[in-house]
Design an enzyme around this catalytic site. Structure first.
Site, PDB file in Angstrom:
ATOM      1  N   SER A  48       0.906  -1.305   0.110  1.00 22.30           N
ATOM      2  CA  SER A  48      -0.117  -0.032  -0.075  1.00 22.30           C
ATOM      3  C   SER A  48       0.831   1.288   0.002  1.00 22.30           C
ATOM      4  O   SER A  48       0.491   2.293  -0.181  1.00 22.30           O
ATOM      5  CB  SER A  48      -1.009   0.050   1.013  1.00 22.30           C
ATOM      6  OG  SER A  48      -0.071   0.289   2.355  1.00 22.30           O
ATOM      7  N   LYS A  89       1.592   4.452   7.029  1.00 25.97           N
ATOM      8  CA  LYS A  89       0.853   5.222   5.986  1.00 25.97           C
ATOM      9  C   LYS A  89       1.462   6.551   5.932  1.00 25.97           C
ATOM     10  O   LYS A  89       2.260   7.000   6.770  1.00 25.97           O
ATOM     11  CB  LYS A  89      -0.651   5.603   6.225  1.00 25.97           C
ATOM     12  CG  LYS A  89      -1.658   4.146   6.191  1.00 25.97           C
ATOM     13  CD  LYS A  89      -1.723   3.605   4.844  1.00 25.97           C
ATOM     14  CE  LYS A  89      -2.305   2.338   5.286  1.00 25.97           C
ATOM     15  NZ  LYS A  89      -2.508   1.523   3.747  1.00 25.97           N
TER      16      LYS A  89
END
Length: 254
Positions: A48, A89
């Site tokens: 991701s 993230k």
């Protein structure tokens, strides 16, 4: 008399060798200890955050307080809404920000300002889905760099109406990839957020720690080699003294 200088020189050399070895050990061990205190290793579980980091990459995250987080930071955090495991993230918005996508050029905007993001996956760009969110105070809005394959704040925003996480959920800021070796290196600063209030985070202490441990290892090698040479020179000096004494005695008796 002629044997005295080599013996003094040998003692001085051994003393200096010991000092170099001691300094090398302090730098090497001190660097490792400080790195263990200041950083935590983390294995990236998914793609991701590609292409910045890929699944299976081993990274080092500087242990920080949530209050130190800036826009653009790649952070490690744990939040029950995201799952039981630590996540990684990129912070794109902090408390009070309005984060939206996309402008007429396909860019993410923060408080109406377009953000240049060279780290995002080129095929998907800033985001394949449009969104707009106001970030609550003391919270963070987080996206993966692989915007086409990342469960992040956009997903939770669509599911629950809020996708941000508290600042105190953050446990570290990723500073470097250490494995695989072909990808090892410091992460680039996210300068696209530099004009936002608070700017971007500076570089952490990992680089000077690396230099310190490298210098320590080099000093240990130099000190060990120096000590070995000094020992051999000292032994040769002592043999020379003994040989000179024998020759002198033989000459006297003759």
């Amino acid at each position: 008399m002629s044997g005295a200088p080599p013996r003094r020189g040998g003692r001085v050399s051994r003393t200096l060798s010991g000092l170099v070895l001691g300094l090398g050990c302090v730098l090497l061990l001190g660097g490792f200890v400080l790195a263990a205190v200041l950083y935590q290793p983390y294995t990236v579980p998914t793609d991701s955050m590609a292409p910045t980091v890929a699944a299976g990459d081993r990274v080092l995250a500087q242990r920080i307080d949530g209050g130190e987080v800036r826009r653009g930071d790649v952070v490690v955090f744990t939040d029950a809404e995201w799952g039981p495991s630590p996540m990684i993230k990129r912070v794109v918005g902090t408390g009070g920000d309005t984060v939206a996508c996309c402008d007429d050029q396909g860019r993410l905007t923060v408080n109406g300002d377009p953000i240049t993001e060279p780290y995002v996956e080129e095929e998907t760009g800033a985001s394949p889905m449009g969104f707009s969110a106001e970030v609550p105070e003391d919270e963070l809005f987080l996206l993966g760099d692989n915007r086409g394959d990342s469960r992040d704040s956009r997903t939770l925003l669509a599911e629950t109406g809020t996708g941000s996480v508290p600042r105190d959920a953050v446990s570290g800021r990723v500073e470097a990839v250490v494995w695989p070796t072909g990808e090892a290196g410091l992460l680039d600063r996210a300068t696209g957020f530099a004009d936002q209030p608070g700017g971007v985070s500076g570089e952490g202490p990992l680089r000077p720690l690396f230099y310190a441990t490298s210098a320590g290892a080099a000093l240990i090698l130099v000190g060990a080699a120096w000590g070995g040479i000094a020992h051999r020179v000292s032994r040769k000096g002592r043999r020379g003294v003994r040989t000179s004494g024998v020759a002198h005695n033989e000459g006297t008796h003759g």
